[in-house]
Motif scaffolding. Structure first.
Motif, PDB file in Angstrom:
ATOM      1  N   THR A  54     118.149 -93.436  -1.737  1.00  0.00           N
ATOM      2  CA  THR A  54     119.550 -92.465  -2.168  1.00  0.00           C
ATOM      3  C   THR A  54     120.108 -92.695  -1.072  1.00  0.00           C
ATOM      4  OG1 THR A  54     118.553 -89.861  -3.520  1.00  0.00           O
ATOM      5  CG2 THR A  54     120.538 -90.097  -2.338  1.00  0.00           C
ATOM      6  N   ALA A  55     119.180 -92.473  -0.047  1.00  0.00           N
ATOM      7  CA  ALA A  55     120.606 -92.662   1.344  1.00  0.00           C
ATOM      8  C   ALA A  55     121.229 -94.301   0.900  1.00  0.00           C
ATOM      9  CB  ALA A  55     119.371 -92.850   2.460  1.00  0.00           C
ATOM     10  N   PHE A  56     120.370 -95.896   0.574  1.00  0.00           N
ATOM     11  CA  PHE A  56     120.873 -96.509   0.662  1.00  0.00           C
ATOM     12  C   PHE A  56     122.047 -96.822  -0.910  1.00  0.00           C
ATOM     13  CE2 PHE A  56     117.234 -98.733   2.515  1.00  0.00           C
ATOM     14  CZ  PHE A  56     117.830 -98.869   3.932  1.00  0.00           C
ATOM     15  N   ALA A  57     121.901 -95.816  -1.583  1.00  0.00           N
ATOM     16  CA  ALA A  57     122.948 -95.793  -2.634  1.00  0.00           C
ATOM     17  C   ALA A  57     124.077 -95.587  -2.217  1.00  0.00           C
ATOM     18  CB  ALA A  57     122.283 -94.535  -3.963  1.00  0.00           C
ATOM     19  N   LYS A  58     124.356 -94.038  -2.020  1.00  0.00           N
ATOM     20  CA  LYS A  58     125.174 -92.908  -0.810  1.00  0.00           C
ATOM     21  C   LYS A  58     125.720 -94.409  -0.092  1.00  0.00           C
ATOM     22  CE  LYS A  58     123.715 -88.477  -0.678  1.00  0.00           C
ATOM     23  NZ  LYS A  58     125.087 -87.836  -0.974  1.00  0.00           N
ATOM     24  N   ILE A  59     125.270 -95.168   1.143  1.00  0.00           N
ATOM     25  CA  ILE A  59     125.515 -96.444   1.481  1.00  0.00           C
ATOM     26  C   ILE A  59     126.374 -97.199   0.510  1.00  0.00           C
ATOM     27  CG2 ILE A  59     125.201 -97.840   3.432  1.00  0.00           C
ATOM     28  CD1 ILE A  59     122.978 -96.222   4.324  1.00  0.00           C
ATOM     29  N   ARG A  60     125.626 -98.089  -0.412  1.00  0.00           N
ATOM     30  CA  ARG A  60     126.662 -98.913  -1.057  1.00  0.00           C
ATOM     31  C   ARG A  60     127.985 -98.238  -1.414  1.00  0.00           C
ATOM     32  NH1 ARG A  60     125.235-103.476  -4.190  1.00  0.00           N
ATOM     33  NH2 ARG A  60     123.185-102.740  -4.356  1.00  0.00           N
ATOM     34  N   ALA A  61     128.033 -96.204  -2.231  1.00  0.00           N
ATOM     35  CA  ALA A  61     129.486 -96.540  -2.451  1.00  0.00           C
ATOM     36  C   ALA A  61     129.980 -96.214  -1.169  1.00  0.00           C
ATOM     37  CB  ALA A  61     128.561 -94.966  -2.492  1.00  0.00           C
ATOM     38  N   ARG A  62     130.105 -96.248   0.229  1.00  0.00           N
ATOM     39  CA  ARG A  62     130.744 -95.736   1.621  1.00  0.00           C
ATOM     40  C   ARG A  62     131.268 -97.624   1.687  1.00  0.00           C
ATOM     41  NH1 ARG A  62     129.231 -97.813   6.116  1.00  0.00           N
ATOM     42  NH2 ARG A  62     127.005 -97.436   6.155  1.00  0.00           N
ATOM     43  N   ILE A  63     130.358 -98.239   1.438  1.00  0.00           N
ATOM     44  CA  ILE A  63     130.640 -99.722   1.297  1.00  0.00           C
ATOM     45  C   ILE A  63     132.055 -99.998   0.473  1.00  0.00           C
ATOM     46  CG2 ILE A  63     130.484-102.363   1.445  1.00  0.00           C
ATOM     47  CD1 ILE A  63     127.827-101.337   3.141  1.00  0.00           C
ATOM     48  N   GLU A  64     131.388 -99.511  -0.703  1.00  0.00           N
ATOM     49  CA  GLU A  64     132.075 -99.949  -1.829  1.00  0.00           C
ATOM     50  C   GLU A  64     133.819 -99.640  -1.832  1.00  0.00           C
ATOM     51  OE1 GLU A  64     129.287-100.209  -5.789  1.00  0.00           O
ATOM     52  OE2 GLU A  64     128.859-101.677  -5.205  1.00  0.00           O
ATOM     53  N   GLY A  65     133.989 -98.242  -2.065  1.00  0.00           N
ATOM     54  CA  GLY A  65     134.590 -96.894  -1.775  1.00  0.00           C
ATOM     55  C   GLY A  65     135.833 -97.425  -0.770  1.00  0.00           C
ATOM     56  N   THR A  66     135.417 -97.587   0.452  1.00  0.00           N
ATOM     57  CA  THR A  66     136.260 -97.635   1.772  1.00  0.00           C
ATOM     58  C   THR A  66     136.744 -99.963   1.248  1.00  0.00           C
ATOM     59  OG1 THR A  66     134.283 -96.621   2.823  1.00  0.00           O
ATOM     60  CG2 THR A  66     136.683 -98.883   4.029  1.00  0.00           C
ATOM     61  N   ALA A  67     135.867 -99.977   0.637  1.00  0.00           N
ATOM     62  CA  ALA A  67     136.814-101.283  -0.112  1.00  0.00           C
ATOM     63  C   ALA A  67     137.871-101.393  -0.900  1.00  0.00           C
ATOM     64  CB  ALA A  67     135.882-102.788  -0.195  1.00  0.00           C
ATOM     65  N   LEU A  68     137.725-100.265  -1.759  1.00  0.00           N
ATOM     66  CA  LEU A  68     138.964 -99.867  -2.678  1.00  0.00           C
ATOM     67  C   LEU A  68     140.230 -99.044  -2.686  1.00  0.00           C
ATOM     68  CD1 LEU A  68     136.470 -98.757  -5.672  1.00  0.00           C
ATOM     69  CD2 LEU A  68     138.025-100.801  -6.212  1.00  0.00           C
ATOM     70  N   ALA A  69     139.935 -98.804  -1.259  1.00  0.00           N
ATOM     71  CA  ALA A  69     140.348 -97.484  -0.425  1.00  0.00           C
ATOM     72  C   ALA A  69     141.666 -99.301   0.394  1.00  0.00           C
ATOM     73  CB  ALA A  69     140.106 -96.855   0.161  1.00  0.00           C
ATOM     74  N   GLU A  70     140.878 -99.982   0.727  1.00  0.00           N
ATOM     75  CA  GLU A  70     141.836-101.177   1.912  1.00  0.00           C
ATOM     76  C   GLU A  70     142.929-101.223   0.519  1.00  0.00           C
ATOM     77  OE1 GLU A  70     139.266-104.305   3.448  1.00  0.00           O
ATOM     78  OE2 GLU A  70     138.528-103.015   4.741  1.00  0.00           O
TER      79      GLU A  70
END
Length: 368
Positions: free
Chosen positions: A348-364
């Motif tokens: 779960t921790a790594f899945a949340k980290i993936r979402a953070r990284i991918e979501g930040t890229a979408l915001a960029e």
């Protein structure tokens, strides 16, 4: 007559880069938890435990790098807890120190100092160097803020070792802990300051918080501007066994004093806040010049994994209050700040980290 031309558009759009970084702890793998139990019962020796820790650090860093994390940590795999690592092996401690209550009814207890002088038994650079041996990207290192360790001194005092002498020793030790990490090439050093928000619950007058800020600044002021640019402060309402200790404390009472700390960046829990726009406005009103603010976009206490689109929207909401070129993202807190916390799975921790990284890229992309 030729028409007057307006300013020509730039041949390219300036790129908004939003850095994203982990806070620190990742749940330990079952193999390491088993090794810790075996070591405690005498079934394996220190070398066996060290080998299990090293495998956990290597796996943690590999998985963070595979997710695209531009900065990694060791996941605090080898720390007994984010707060007590300097105390490993030290004499002069008793188990009956300050009790920290959590909303679900469980507690954590710090040890109490019984004699001086106070010295660190382990420095964070030990963990940093072990992580650097496995990493191919920059490594940040979390350290405990001196304000947290100031709670070790008992209210009844210690014969022959007054509180002021203890604080002198603590400031020296905390400075050495931070400086060793900077000298070892840490990308950044992050002071964990979870006790800041808790102090306002225990003392709503703010007197304890003022003392915490003064002590931390006493240490931070010993560093140059260039060094402080690599020193950050993390604040959250605590996160342990899927519970918190001070989420009910209003951020508006903390932020103005928090941002008086002389650090180059702040990592601020936000995803679990009921009214993030209110908090963002307070942060915007008090953000010092030249400081970067990393906002939490995933909640380690919530078992549900955020989607990248949710993360994107949280970043864009923050960008409506804060300059995009001074914005970063993070997880609200570490996922397992105490070694025995198994409330959140490693996956779960790594899945949340993936979402953070991918979501930040979408915001960029949306901010271009």
């Amino acid at each position: 007559m030729q028409p007057i031309e307006g300013p020509r558009p730039l041949p390219y759009a300036p790129r908004v880069r939003i850095p994203t970084e982990p806070i620190g702890s990742i749940p330990r793998p079952p193999e390491l938890l088993d090794a810790m139990a075996a070591h405690a019962s005498g079934k394996i020796d220190e070398d066996g435990l060290a080998a299990a820790r090293d495998r956990a650090v290597r796996d943690t860093i590999r998985r963070l790098e595979d997710l695209g994390s531009a900065v990694v940590t060791d996941g605090e795999q080898s720390k007994p807890s984010f707060a007590t690592y300097p105390l490993a092996g030290l004499p002069g401690l008793s188990p009956d120190g300050v009790v920290i209550p959590f909303a679900d009814g469980h507690t954590r207890r710090l040890p109490a100092l019984t004699s001086g002088p106070f010295r660190y038994g382990v420095r964070a650079a030990t963990y940093l160097r072990a992580a650097q041996a496995h990493a191919t990207v920059p490594v940040k290192q979390a350290v405990i803020a001196p304000s947290a360790l100031s709670l070790l001194y008992p209210p009844t005092g210690i014969d022959g070792y007054p509180r002021e002498a203890f604080l002198d020793d603590l400031a020296d030790e905390a400075e050495a802990d931070i400086r060793a990490c900077l000298d070892a090439g840490a990308h950044a050093v992050q002071l964990d300051f979870t006790e800041g928000r808790l102090s306002l619950k225990l003392d709503p007058s703010g007197g304890v918080l003022d003392a915490f800020i003064a002590l931390n600044n006493r240490v931070l002021e010993r560093f140059s501007d260039a060094e402080r640019a690599r020193i950050a402060v993390h604040t959250c309402p605590g996160g342990d066994q899927d519970s918190t200790h001070s989420l009910d404390v209003d951020y508006a009472a903390l932020v103005p004093k928090l941002l008086q700390l002389k650090a180059g960046a702040f990592f601020v829990q936000l995803a679990s806040e009921p009214d993030p726009d209110k908090v963002l406005q307070v942060l915007a009103d008090h953000l010092p010049d030249g400081v970067r603010l990393f906002v939490g976009v995933t909640d380690p206490v919530d078992p549900r994994v955020e989607t990248p689109e949710e993360v994107r929207d949280r970043v864009l909401a923050a960008a409506r209050h804060l300059p995009a070129d001074r914005l970063g993202t993070c997880d609200d807190c570490g996922f397992a700040p105490f070694a025995d916390d198994t409330s959140t799975s490693r996956e779960t921790a790594f899945a949340k980290i993936r979402a953070r990284i991918e979501g930040t890229a979408l915001a960029e992309q949306a901010l271009q």
